[in-house]
Enzyme design. Structure first.
Site, short mmCIF file in Angstrom:
data_model
loop_
_atom_site.label_atom_id
_atom_site.label_comp_id
_atom_site.label_asym_id
_atom_site.label_seq_id
_atom_site.Cartn_x
_atom_site.Cartn_y
_atom_site.Cartn_z
CG HIS A 255 54.50 -1.80 2.38
ND1 HIS A 255 54.73 -2.11 1.05
CD2 HIS A 255 54.17 -2.96 2.96
CE1 HIS A 255 54.58 -3.39 0.86
NE2 HIS A 255 54.22 -3.93 1.97
O1 LIG Z 1 55.84 -13.89 -1.41
P1 LIG Z 1 56.43 -12.73 -0.67
O2 LIG Z 1 57.72 -13.01 0.00
O3 LIG Z 1 56.45 -11.47 -1.46
O4 LIG Z 1 55.36 -12.51 0.50
C1 LIG Z 1 55.61 -11.50 1.41
C2 LIG Z 1 54.39 -10.63 1.52
O5 LIG Z 1 54.13 -10.10 0.25
P2 LIG Z 1 52.70 -10.33 -0.41
O6 LIG Z 1 52.48 -11.81 -0.39
O7 LIG Z 1 51.73 -9.60 0.44
O8 LIG Z 1 52.86 -9.77 -1.76
C3 LIG Z 1 54.67 -9.50 2.48
O9 LIG Z 1 53.52 -8.68 2.55
P3 LIG Z 1 53.72 -7.09 2.32
O10 LIG Z 1 52.34 -6.50 2.43
O11 LIG Z 1 54.64 -6.63 3.42
O12 LIG Z 1 54.30 -6.95 0.96
C4 LIG Z 1 54.98 -10.08 3.84
O13 LIG Z 1 55.27 -9.01 4.72
C5 LIG Z 1 56.16 -11.03 3.75
O14 LIG Z 1 56.36 -11.61 5.01
C6 LIG Z 1 55.88 -12.12 2.75
O15 LIG Z 1 54.69 -12.77 3.13
P4 LIG Z 1 54.72 -14.33 3.50
O16 LIG Z 1 53.30 -14.64 3.85
O17 LIG Z 1 55.66 -14.44 4.65
O18 LIG Z 1 55.17 -15.04 2.26
#
Ligand SMILES: O=P(O)(O)O[C@H]1[C@H](OP(=O)(O)O)[C@@H](OP(=O)(O)O)[C@H](O)[C@@H](O)[C@H]1OP(=O)(O)O
Length: 483
Positions: free
Chosen positions: A87
């Site tokens: 996304h």
């Molecule tokens: O630390 P956050 O809450 O931002 O982590 C998100 C994930 O973000 P990312 O670590 O990839 O920057 C998010 O991935 P995204 O690609 O959708 O932005 C993920 O969907 C969300 O569940 C969080 O991941 P987590 O592994 O559950 O912390």
């Protein structure tokens, strides 16, 4: 140095600071002229990195397609593209917004004589609200519509009006709002920006069945449907022990100590999580609002940024990447789906049929792409990333911000090469990541014969049954039962 630097920020001069005003004016104008980015931090934001960092020319022209001639093999014609797309730029998640508030409150309640930086952070408006929870932002919509325009420009023989009208394009998405909205923005970029259909209701598109995104979480959020991954990684408190250890490492302690001094707060009030959050605020202010001089960025230098990048990379490595086999094995259903699409097109083409579905666009997350890339053996370092080897991993392949920034995209492009000398060479697959050629690990070439790809990844086609891979095997007294 910090005093001078502190005096170089735009601020309301106070009586005892009148003397500094002229210095401030000089420095702030100098800073403005020096560059429009947080000083050297922008490539260390990990999965919070904006797409422009991997393709900087897009900052000047977001529709520019560069190196088209280098990207397409001579004498071959693209007949199908299958993509997995993260996304676009999004708001912080609810979890992160809570940490933002905690970090900002810690600074706001500071009293007495405070540095310019602390005063600036106290004046900063905590504008993030719980409802935002990871939703796509306006910039994220533009990321997607511009990506659609660039991919269609790169492969005009695939993205044609006729194929649009005949619904020969599929758009599959994760159920998360940021992915659904990204898909809609991608389609809008294609239909309105690239094909030029007017947005108005009298558009020709009204007779087209609306290209609704199709939600499929088994494909786009496969990790949610893999009991073994959920048990051994997602819900296992010890799975990210390397991350936990690094939060207590000398490198991290040095950053915590530095920020505590800068903010004049007790170290015990701070944590790696809170400091990582301050770093991410800098990233969100840049990615969402293109604010290049957020006071949050002034807390960090490149040395701090490398440590905080590694903290994020450790999480992605062990939770989504090469850290545990189940991370990548849980994505083999998605890989098999991609391969089956390519194989169907080869079969249709061999029997001189029109390729029925030349454009397959699939929208997911960083955690959709990272396991898939690991399954393909990509960005694998010889030594695992651990809490102890930050220094020796400084040149690592696995840097999430360079691989899966917002709007990152992996494309498998199937070409038919009519001048091929042998039938085996007639169908070739090209791999692109973020619109740049990506080498297959086995050949170090971005082009691979389709038959060779089938041989090289056969173990993932026949030898990876998702039900078996994701089954939790429970040992008991009499025998092993699969749950
Ligand atoms: O630390 P956050 O809450 O931002 O982590 C998100 C994930 O973000 P990312 O670590 O990839 O920057 C998010 O991935 P995204 O690609 O959708 O932005 C993920 O969907 C969300 O569940 C969080 O991941 P987590 O592994 O559950 O912390």
């Amino acid at each position: 140095m910090s005093f001078l630097f502190a005096a170089c920020r735009p601020h309301t001069p106070k009586p005892f600071q009148i003397l500094l005003f002229s210095i401030t004016w000089i420095c702030s104008s100098t800073r403005t002229s020096v560059g429009s980015q947080p000083p050297g931090l922008t490539f260390y934001f990990g999965t919070k990195t904006r797409y422009e960092e991997v393709n900087p020319f897009l900052l000047e022209n977001p529709l520019l397609v560069t190196g088209k001639q280098d990207l397409l093999p001579n004498m071959c014609t693209p007949i199908k593209i299958v993509s997995v797309i993260r996304h676009g730029t999004r708001y912080p998640t609810h979890k992160q917004i809570k940490k933002m508030k905690k970090m900002h409150d810690l600074i706001v309640r500071q009293e007495g004589i405070r540095s310019e930086l602390v005063e600036e952070l106290q004046r900063w408006d905590m504008w993030y609200e719980d409802w935002m929870d990871g939703q796509l932002v306006k910039k994220g919509e533009q990321d997607m519509s511009n990506l659609a325009y660039r991919l269609a420009s790169l492969f005009p023989s695939l993205f044609t009006k006729d194929r649009l009208k005949q619904n020969n394009m599929t758009f599959t998405t994760s159920s998360k709002h940021r992915c659904v909205d990204s898909t809609k923005s991608f389609i809008s970029g294609l239909v309105h920006d690239y094909f030029g259909f007017p947005q108005a209701p009298e558009s020709e598109l009204k007779d087209l069945p609306y290209m609704e995104p199709v939600i499929n979480d088994h494909l786009m959020r496969f990790f949610d449907h893999c009991p073994k991954f959920l048990a051994e990684v997602e819900d296992n408190d010890t799975a990210l022990h390397e991350v936990d250890k690094f939060k207590q490492s000398p490198e991290m302690r040095k950053v915590i100590n530095k920020i505590a001094t800068l903010l004049d707060v007790p170290e015990l009030d701070l944590s790696a999580d809170l400091i990582q959050m301050a770093f991410f605020i800098c990233s969100f202010e840049l990615a969402i609002k293109n604010i290049t001089d957020s006071p949050w960025c002034n807390l960090f230098d490149q040395e701090d940024a490398r440590v905080l990048e590694y903290l994020n990379d450790l999480k992605q490595y062990w939770k989504r990447g090469h850290g545990y086999d189940i991370n990548s094995r849980s994505s083999c259903h998605l890989f098999q789906h991609i391969f089956q699409h390519l194989e169907a097109a080869v079969t249709e083409s061999k029997s001189s049929q029109q390729v029925s579905m030349p454009v397959v666009m699939q929208f997911g997350h960083a955690e959709t792409l990272l396991p898939l890339l690991a399954l393909l053996g990509l960005f694998k370092d010889e030594t695992p990333l651990t809490a102890e080897n930050f220094i020796s991993q400084s040149e690592r392949k696995f840097r999430s911000g360079h691989i899966v920034p917002y709007a990152s995209n992996l494309a498998f492009v199937l070409h038919r090469c009519d001048m091929a000398e042998t039938p085996r060479e007639r169908y070739q697959v090209q791999l692109l990541l973020n619109e740049q050629l990506l080498h297959f690990p086995h050949s170090h070439n971005s082009l691979c014969l389709f038959d060779e790809m089938k041989e090289q990844y056969g173990h993932l086609l026949d030898g990876c049954q998702i039900a078996k891979e994701c089954a939790i095997v429970k040992a008991n007294r009499s025998s092993e039962d699969e749950l």
